[in-house]
Design an enzyme around this catalytic site. Sequence first.
Site, mmCIF file in Angstrom:
data_model
loop_
_atom_site.group_PDB
_atom_site.id
_atom_site.type_symbol
_atom_site.label_atom_id
_atom_site.label_comp_id
_atom_site.label_asym_id
_atom_site.label_seq_id
_atom_site.Cartn_x
_atom_site.Cartn_y
_atom_site.Cartn_z
ATOM 1 N N GLY A 1 -29.645 37.161 44.815
ATOM 2 C CA GLY A 1 -29.134 36.925 46.166
ATOM 3 C C GLY A 1 -29.509 35.557 46.689
ATOM 4 N N ARG B 1 -51.907 40.948 50.673
ATOM 5 C CA ARG B 1 -52.132 41.904 49.590
ATOM 6 C C ARG B 1 -50.904 41.982 48.680
ATOM 7 N NH1 ARG B 1 -53.104 48.346 50.416
ATOM 8 N NH2 ARG B 1 -53.900 48.773 48.319
ATOM 9 N N ILE B 2 -51.162 42.062 47.401
ATOM 10 C CA ILE B 2 -50.079 42.179 46.419
ATOM 11 C C ILE B 2 -49.858 43.662 46.115
ATOM 12 C CG2 ILE B 2 -49.479 41.708 44.001
ATOM 13 C CD1 ILE B 2 -49.109 39.307 45.887
ATOM 14 N N LEU B 3 -48.640 44.133 46.312
ATOM 15 C CA LEU B 3 -48.358 45.564 46.164
ATOM 16 C C LEU B 3 -48.152 45.971 44.711
ATOM 17 C CD1 LEU B 3 -45.981 46.302 49.167
ATOM 18 C CD2 LEU B 3 -48.458 45.973 49.112
ATOM 19 N N PRO C 1 -48.516 43.911 40.941
ATOM 20 C CA PRO C 1 -48.739 42.633 40.260
ATOM 21 C C PRO C 1 -47.586 42.234 39.340
ATOM 22 C CG PRO C 1 -50.671 44.052 40.072
ATOM 23 C CD PRO C 1 -49.585 44.880 40.697
ATOM 24 N N THR D 1 -44.135 43.053 39.591
ATOM 25 C CA THR D 1 -42.957 42.556 40.307
ATOM 26 C C THR D 1 -43.304 41.284 41.079
ATOM 27 O OG1 THR D 1 -43.398 44.060 42.138
ATOM 28 C CG2 THR D 1 -41.852 44.819 40.472
ATOM 29 N N GLN E 1 -41.527 37.514 40.978
ATOM 30 C CA GLN E 1 -41.030 36.810 42.165
ATOM 31 C C GLN E 1 -41.591 35.390 42.222
ATOM 32 O OE1 GLN E 1 -38.419 37.818 43.735
ATOM 33 N NE2 GLN E 1 -39.145 38.737 45.615
ATOM 34 N N GLY F 1 -40.838 36.484 48.382
ATOM 35 C CA GLY F 1 -39.593 36.101 47.719
ATOM 36 C C GLY F 1 -39.317 34.606 47.719
ATOM 37 N N GLU F 2 -39.841 33.898 48.701
ATOM 38 C CA GLU F 2 -39.460 32.493 48.844
ATOM 39 C C GLU F 2 -40.594 31.501 48.646
ATOM 40 O OE1 GLU F 2 -36.030 32.359 52.010
ATOM 41 O OE2 GLU F 2 -37.118 34.220 52.180
HETATM 42 MO MO1 MOS Z 1 -33.429 34.068 51.749
HETATM 43 S S1 MOS Z 1 -32.678 32.157 51.815
HETATM 44 O O1 MOS Z 1 -33.804 34.285 53.387
HETATM 45 O O2 MOS Z 1 -32.324 35.136 51.059
#
Ligand code: MOS
Length: 764
Positions: A268, A655-657, A659, A661, A665, A730-731
């Site tokens: 995505g 905290r990492i839910l 390790p 996944t 990321q 994610g970012e």
């Molecule tokens: Mo991200 S750019 O907020 O899918």
Amino acid sequence: MSILDSAKQAMMGAIVRLTPDAPPDPLIGRHGAVGSQLSRIDGPLKVAGKARFAAEVPYDDLLFAAVLFSRVARGRITSLDTSGAKAAPGVALVMTYQNAPRMGAPKIMGESPMAGGPSNLPVMQDDRIHWNGQPVAVVLAETQEQADYAKSLIRIAYEVEPAITSFEAAKAHAHPPESVLGEPPALETGDAEAALAEAAFRVDNLYRTPRHNHNAIELHAVTVVWDDGSLTIHDASQMVHQTAWTIADMFGIGEDKVRVISPFVGGGFGGKCMWYHQVLAAAASKLAERPVRLVLSREGVFRSVGGRTCTEQRVALGAKADGTLAALIHTGVVAMTTHNSCPEQFSFPARHLYAADAIKLAQEVADMDMLANTFMRAPGESVGTFALESAIDELAIAMNIDPIELRRRCEPEKDPTSGAEFSSRHIIEAYRRGGERFGWHRRNPVPRSTRDGEWLIGHGVATATYPYYRMPGAGARITLSADGHALVQIATHEMGMGTATVQVQHAADRLGLPIHQVSFEYGDTTLPMGTIAGGSNQTASVVAAVRAASDALFDELLRLAGNSSPLAGLKADELEARDGGLVSMQDPTRAENYAAILKRAGRDELAIEASAPPPIEVQKYSMHSYGAQFCEVRVNETTGETRVSRFVGSFDTGRILNPKTAASQFRGGIIMGLGLALTEETMFDERTGRIMNPSLAEYHVPVHLDVPHIEVIWNDIPDPHSPLGLHGIGEIGITGVGAAVANAIFNATGKRIRELPITLDKLL
Ligand code: MOS
């Protein structure tokens, strides 16, 4: 308030500052399923080819769509000849503005109006052309090949009007945007220019980053069907509810008449939101009265799905002799359109990263006639950290001190621009751990001092940072069955990052059930509204909603348990969920399992729905994720070729839910950052506004051979003020990578490259 307004408010809520404090999550310190290396529960479906994506949903009588894009940037259509296409084999419909159903302008399109922007353009409603690549016709045929062929027979003439397709020309009329994600576009504390002029050490440079396009492996695709006035859209989506509301509003039908289903998304990154293809497919299907599949070609994604815009940024730093900052200036301009609201917030990292006596931040936009730009993995932060973190490296070199030591000296005690306390900031610890793993102390700070034959070797470091967001309004439903099974439902999104997996882990701990007794349903507008999968907010938002639902569930269970239960007289906050039931924290002999409670109450199941409380934590605290990115490069002295040979990402993200996944990321973000640093660039023809490299052959994303082993480590220190102590991840991985690579290249070659991507021509 209309539901679209509330959607808009919900999406803006991530940015809007709300009020007071929240009690810490009782599960923060507990270790159970959360924290374990559970493999992705959707993995077996995917490797067996059983996960059905939007373009794979079968319907009888399906028509296939092909989209034709305009070849001019601005003007109007003067003639349209679709006769050849209509007569071509298998063609069922040719749709243009002349016969498209009348539709209102979309309230949401691209990122707009998520940050409160101007209204969007109508979709195929008139003869106007607004960008080179605008959809102008849709062909439906019995097969994809027939649709593609018929499309080639459409003849269109345009009256071309002057267009602004040059960033240089547009910059002459640059102006501040109304807001940058709800924040003022400029901010100044003290007189930064004066402080810069008097500083003992100074760097003051311009940095440039190019346009980037979304290239998720799964193309944008929908399969749509109308049934008695109701529309079902199988989409690849980061925002199922917002898409449904937007389409319902455009077609003037009730929101309950549009269902969007999106169980799997093949990547995505901010691109799989609301764009033209969903609307065009729904409109064409309505006209043809048959189900329609529309899969954008790779070129089609470049032409009709926005990407990251280009930036030109000034970073000026003035330091005192002791290595603290007197002045921090980060200003610049980005290309945008007048009809969207994504000003690429490159100046945001500088709001939070460094203490300085005076800070000046300002963003401007230059309006162009082009496809609306949009969010792309860490919009703003990814390119903003390239400029800022390159400049910090340049200052360290000017001062002859270690770049990590410089960052340590500039570490703020409170948020330097808002004055708020940090909720959780352990950036120096991330540097310490990362430096140890990378072997930073072995690095030779003198440029061009390490070589292996014709390969110059260099090491660089940069800070990663991305905000913590949580969006309001997320709700979840938990259904507990008499057999002790729990079903958790929320319309959230799985783009391959492990949403379903970590939410099963979370629900298992929250409800005191083993993992195999919990199932999770998501990606469907018939479920309670989740949040968009964006701004790295989803995990925190869903965790908060599931917690709210479980709290409500425990209250209801206590009520059902009644006076003959061992739990009688206890309150929910005196209990914990464990071993498939509720247990008194004071006296573990007072316990009853869910099956027994339901059985005595004569119930087969108990279903409870509740919404997460508003994200009050972001009002009180400055909340961000951090990281330290360490890079080793080898630059060929003869060819200018750069190979990244080692990379360590050391993160501070609460905290990492899970390790497993989480590591994926982080690595994925870093890999995308290597593309940003070295290869990715949308070639935009400044004369015509046409994207010249709309294919993976010419737009270069990193391939396996471009990616070294990437080590990722993390502090794993919970944030006491976020759900489960977590931050989104994610970012953050893409941020800082551009600068870490550029800084390593400087260390290898003595050449400072301030323009991305760092291709070999810039190094010769
Ligand atoms: Mo991200 S750019 O907020 O899918």
